[in-house]
Every structure is written in C-alpha cells, then in structure tokens.
Design a protein around this motif. Structure first.
Motif, PDB file in Angstrom:
ATOM      1  N   PRO A  68       0.802  -1.230   0.000  1.00 55.16           N
ATOM      2  CA  PRO A  68       0.000   0.000   0.000  1.00 55.16           C
ATOM      3  C   PRO A  68       0.831   1.275   0.000  1.00 55.16           C
ATOM      4  N   VAL A  69       2.075   1.221   0.515  1.00 52.06           N
ATOM      5  CA  VAL A  69       2.941   2.399   0.458  1.00 52.06           C
ATOM      6  C   VAL A  69       3.120   2.838  -0.989  1.00 52.06           C
ATOM      7  N   VAL A  70       3.384   1.881  -1.869  1.00 51.79           N
ATOM      8  CA  VAL A  70       3.567   2.184  -3.292  1.00 51.79           C
ATOM      9  C   VAL A  70       2.230   2.541  -3.937  1.00 51.79           C
ATOM     10  N   TYR A  71       1.209   1.791  -3.618  1.00 45.30           N
ATOM     11  CA  TYR A  71      -0.109   2.017  -4.231  1.00 45.30           C
ATOM     12  C   TYR A  71      -0.592   3.439  -3.998  1.00 45.30           C
ATOM     13  N   PHE A  72      -0.585   3.896  -2.754  1.00 47.98           N
ATOM     14  CA  PHE A  72      -1.120   5.227  -2.461  1.00 47.98           C
ATOM     15  C   PHE A  72      -0.210   6.334  -2.982  1.00 47.98           C
ATOM     16  N   ALA A  73       1.108   6.167  -2.844  1.00 44.65           N
ATOM     17  CA  ALA A  73       2.021   7.209  -3.313  1.00 44.65           C
ATOM     18  C   ALA A  73       1.966   7.369  -4.825  1.00 44.65           C
ATOM     19  N   VAL A  74       2.027   6.261  -5.548  1.00 40.45           N
ATOM     20  CA  VAL A  74       2.058   6.332  -7.010  1.00 40.45           C
ATOM     21  C   VAL A  74       0.704   6.757  -7.565  1.00 40.45           C
ATOM     22  N   SER A  75      -0.386   6.252  -7.017  1.00 40.65           N
ATOM     23  CA  SER A  75      -1.702   6.628  -7.534  1.00 40.65           C
ATOM     24  C   SER A  75      -1.951   8.120  -7.354  1.00 40.65           C
ATOM     25  N   ARG A  76      -1.569   8.662  -6.206  1.00 38.84           N
ATOM     26  CA  ARG A  76      -1.775  10.098  -5.980  1.00 38.84           C
ATOM     27  C   ARG A  76      -0.860  10.925  -6.877  1.00 38.84           C
ATOM     28  N   THR A  77       0.370  10.458  -7.101  1.00 38.58           N
ATOM     29  CA  THR A  77       1.294  11.200  -7.961  1.00 38.58           C
ATOM     30  C   THR A  77       0.811  11.215  -9.400  1.00 38.58           C
ATOM     31  N   ILE A  78       0.420  10.053  -9.917  1.00 33.27           N
ATOM     32  CA  ILE A  78      -0.055   9.987 -11.303  1.00 33.27           C
ATOM     33  C   ILE A  78      -1.369  10.750 -11.450  1.00 33.27           C
ATOM     34  N   GLU A  79      -2.187  10.723 -10.424  1.00 34.33           N
ATOM     35  CA  GLU A  79      -3.439  11.473 -10.455  1.00 34.33           C
ATOM     36  C   GLU A  79      -3.156  12.970 -10.587  1.00 34.33           C
TER      37      GLU A  79
END
Length: 560
Positions: A155-166
């Motif tokens: 989830p560390v990667v999931y939340f960080a990357v999803s918010r960045t790409i968003e």
C-alpha cells in the motif's frame, strides 16, 4: 539553542531530544568503537571491529538483508504500480472500497499478519484443510517470505504512485498521442517518468521497511535458516554469550543501509525537474475501463483478499478454535480463548492494560515533544533549528531493533546513579524515540500554514512565547497533532521488537504476550490477543477521528 524569545521552548525540545534520541545513538557508536564500554573502560578501541567485519556470518546476514529488501521492492512494484495506475487514470469500480481495504494492512502489525499466513499455509494448515493444497514449501522459503512482506507494505507504493499519477493527469500523454505516440508508449515515456518522485520515494521507503522489519524474519525466516541483520542483532543481545560490540556494529551497518536508500532517493529527485503543476487548472477526468473493467476489478479483489481478508480470517479462525488439531469444523469453534483472555490467563489482561497505558503515554509524550520541536524549528530564528530538525528526523533512519540496542547500551551503564533501565519508563522512551517523527512531521506541516502575523500580534499585546504557544499556536495545530498522536497510540500499543528486548523483567505487553504464546504452543490464546489488539488499536483511533470531525467541525478538517 534557539535565539530570541523561543529560547526556553528550544532548550526543552533540545534536551528532550538529546536524552531520547541522541544519547542512545551515541552509545551505539561508542560501543562499536570501545568494546569494554559496558565495564566503564575505553580500553582496546576498535578491537572488536576487525573480528566482526571479518566474520563470514556478517556477509551472509548482509546478503540476506539485501535480497529481502530488493525482493520486496520488486514485489511491491509488480503488485502496487499496476493497481495504482489503474486507480489514478481509470474509473475503477468500487475504488473507495479498495482504498479502505488497502489501508487495513497498515493497521495489522506485520508479525501478526505473518502468524496468520503461517496458520493458513503451513502443512495441515487452513488452506490444506479446505482444498487439499499444501503450500508449506512455498511459505517456508525466501520467495514466500518476500510475497508475505510485499502484501504487508505494497500500500505504500499504491497510495504514493496513484496520488502522484493522479496529479500528473493525462494531459501530457494526450499531447504525446497527438504527435503519434501509441497509448502504451505515451504512458511509459511521459506519464510514468513524471511520476518518478512518488515512485522513487515509495520504493525506497519499502526497502527501508523491509530491511528493518523484525517480526516476519523472526517468525518465518528462522524456520528455514534465513537470518538477516535485524535477527542477527537480536541474537547477539539475547543469546549467550552476549555480544554488545557486535550488536552495535551490526546496528550501524543497518542504519547505513537505510541512509544509503534515502540518499539514492534524494539523488533521483534532484537529478531532474519533475514540475507538472502550472498556473492553469486542468481536468482530471478518468477514462472508463471498458472491457477491462471485470479483469481489473478482479485483480483489486484478489489483492484485497490476500492482503487484508486472508490474514484477518486466519487470525479469527484460530482465535475461535478450541484446539488446533480439531481443524476448521463448526464443532471446534467457540469463544473459550476469549474467555481465557478476559480471565487474565497467562497475564493477558495485564499485558493489554500495560500496552494500552504505554500507548497513551507514548502518544502524549511524543505529541508534546513533537509540537515543541516543530514550533522551535519553524518559528525559531537561531542556528540550533537545524540541529533540532536533524535530531527529530534521525529516528526515521533508526530501525526499532537499533533503538532498542541503543537504549540498552545507554541506560545500562553501571556508573549511572539512576537509570530507567528495567522499568516501564525505558519502554516509554524507546517507543517515543521510534515514533517521534510522526508528530513532528504533522506539527511541522501545520506550523508552516500559520503566518507570522498572528504571533507578532500576540507579542504586541504583551504575550510571552509560552503564552503564544499555548493559547494560539497549539489550538491551531491541534487537529494535525491529534491525528499523529492517534497513529502513535495505535503503533506503540502493539510494538514488537522494543517490547521483546527492553521490557523490564516481569512486565508483559501485547506483543510480548503474543510472541510468548506462540513459543509455548498456545497459538489460540496468541491469536485471540492479536485479534483484540487489531480491533482496539484500529477501531478506537478511527472512531475518535470520526467523532472529532463530526462534532468539532471545520477545526478538525485536518483529520484524515
């Protein structure tokens, strides 16, 4: 330490940070240099260094640690990045549900989740009872351990990357497609490189979390001889003969690996410009998944079940089982283990009270110190601000086992007239050191949003620095500070490695109770305590945050 009217607050923060953070770390360094330090002697400096560094065991432990860290990075990339991309760019069905379910692994301590996996996949475990499939050989292997740790931290990667790409959006890739780039090429050549800050930060954090994790290597890796630096440190201070210099050297090596990870992240981020936010607003409309809706939803569901559902179900099934040999049968289910816990069998209730009390104490101490430190750093004017900032963030690079070693070395010196060692206060200090960066980060961010004019107006009206802090600044940052304190409470209440290494004789905590029950074969009691701990340390903070947001209105909009 801090010039001007902030002297007193700066000194209080500086002295407190010195005792809680600097002293243990300094004693680790001193013990690594002077092997006879524990006897009050500075003789034979560095005598132990050559023997420890030349030990073939050190190379094996370091290699295993790197394999584990890099393996978890690859696993989190494989699991977290595709899900994050889908979440950021497309309209994923039940998106908010998946976000909530992916938050749950943060609330389950890794060692408890690992124990749930062991109960599920071990020979004659729940999976074999239900399906006849035995995945024990996979479980007790390096790939199996990497998979389990990946499901704990992806989830560390999931939340960080999803918010960045968003935040990046699709406008840049759309421009690339106008110039002839195919969608896949536009994504890999434009969108994903622009998301490098979030990706690099999350993957390097995953590496640090993996090499610092004690519970999974201790509970699982030891069963097939896979020792890492963290368990090697614990062996040196818990098994006879005690090797404090060796533990100190391994601790510094582990800290060095963590710092290298953060330096690599820093180098990646400063090498190029990743600015994507300009002065013009842009639409963030997400595309429909079309024929991919069912496969993508299925992927989210599978990962959510493996990361969240399966460990919790295994923990609850074991807690409800009268005997392990009875298997998953309705006739073998009951609440006897819960009754035993609430009848204080094995000191269960006392362990629960001890941990919750320590959690509250740690939240209060870390919250107060975090607020003082952040105020001195953000609103002070002296050169000491830099030193305070470094001391406040140093625990981020100190694994829990290193903090525990530092506490032992610092406060177990025979020359000390008074020491918190072998008292509950040593656990409070250790927890506070490990978790201090959380309230400091939250309070710092809150102080950065407060202009200097409020403080200046109060000074003109005759208020002193302490009055300004207490009557103006503290109420303004209270929402963020309360959030951080609830997080500190949740983690401190079930912290493992410090609880095992520095808990005073005769004092039991939740983590110590669970660990001891598994060692003694009382798995049902251990899992019952695990389930109770998850419920209390997850639902209480979430309920308090919800109540504060509901009844305190706009003042607590920062609680999220």
């Amino acid at each position: 330490m801090i010039a001007g009217g902030h002297d007193l607050i700066g000194w209080v923060a500086g002295v407190s940070l010195g005792l809680i953070v600097a002293v243990p770390f300094v004693f680790i360094v001193l013990q690594a240099i002077f092997p006879e330090l524990g006897r009050g002697s500075l003789a034979a400096p560095l005598r132990h260094l050559g023997r420890t560094l030349g030990d073939p065991e050190l190379l094996r432990l370091t290699g295993h640690t790197l394999v584990l860290g890099l393996g978890v990075i690859l696993g989190c990339t494989f699991v977290g990045v595709p899900l994050a991309v889908a979440r950021a760019l497309f309209r994923v069905p039940l998106a908010l549900v998946w976000d909530v379910l992916f938050l749950v692994p943060f609330m389950i301590p890794p060692y408890i989740a690992t124990l749930g996996w062991i109960m599920s996949l071990q020979p004659r475990g729940y999976l074999q009872q239900l399906t006849g499939v035995n995945l024990g050989p996979l479980l007790f292997s390096v790939p199996g351990m990497i998979v389990i740790m990946t499901l704990n931290v992806f989830p560390v990667v999931y939340f960080a990357v999803s918010r960045t790409i968003e935040a990046v959006g699709t406008r840049y890739s759309d421009v690339g497609r106008v110039f002839g780039a195919r969608p896949v090429r536009a994504f890999f050549r434009i969108t994903l490189p622009l998301a490098t800050p979030g990706l690099a930060a999350s993957l390097l954090l995953v590496f640090a979390l993996a090499i610092e994790e004690y519970g999974t290597p201790a509970a699982l890796g030891r069963r097939f001889g896979f020792e890492v630096l963290v368990t090697g440190i614990e062996n040196r201070i818990s098994d006879w003969p005690i090797d404090l210099p060796g533990a100190a050297i391994l601790s510094l090596l582990l800290v060095g690996l963590s710092l290298i990870a953060f330096m690599i992240q820093r180098r990646i981020l400063v090498a190029r410009n990743y600015d994507t936010v300009g002065g013009k607003p842009h639409a963030k409309l997400k595309r429909p998944l079309g024929r991919w809706a069912i496969p993508v939803t299925a992927a989210f569901a599978v990962v959510a079940f493996l990361a969240t559902g399966l460990p919790i179900l295994a923990i609850l099934a074991t807690a409800l089982s009268r005997t392990l040999s009875g298997g998953l049968k309705l006739s073998n289910m009951g609440f006897e283990n819960f009754v035993e816990v609430f009848h204080n069998t094995g000191g269960a209730l006392q362990a629960l009270v001890n941990s919750l009390s320590l959690g509250v104490g740690t939240a209060l101490l870390a919250g107060a110190l975090g607020a003082l430190t952040a105020y001195a750093v953000e609103k002070g004017r002296g050169r000491g601000r830099v030193a305070l900032d470094v001391l406040a963030m140093l625990p981020s690079a100190l694994p829990g086992v290193v903090v525990a070693v530092g506490m032992i070395l610092a406060w177990n010196q025979p020359a000390l007239p008074f020491t918190p060692y072998n008292t509950a206060f040593i656990l409070l200090l250790a927890y506070c050191c490990i978790l201090l960066p959380q309230p400091v980060r939250y309070a710092t961010a809150a102080f950065q949003q407060i202009g200097d004019n409020l403080e200046a107006a109060a000074r003109v009206a005759g208020a002193g620095p302490l009055t300004v802090f207490r009557r103006i600044m503290l109420p303004l940052i209270l929402p963020s500070l309360v959030t951080s304190m609830l997080l500190v409470f949740a983690v401190a209440s079930r912290e493992l490695v410090a609880s095992l290494l520095v808990a005073p004789v005769g004092m039991m905590t939740i983590a110590g109770f669970i660990w001891r029950q598994f060692d003694q074969g009382s798995v049902g009691l251990g899992m019952t305590m695990s389930f109770i701990a998850i419920v209390i340390t997850t639902l209480i903070p979430m309920a308090l945050i919800a109540l504060l947001r509901r009844f305190a209105g706009e003042r607590f909009t920062g609680l999220h």
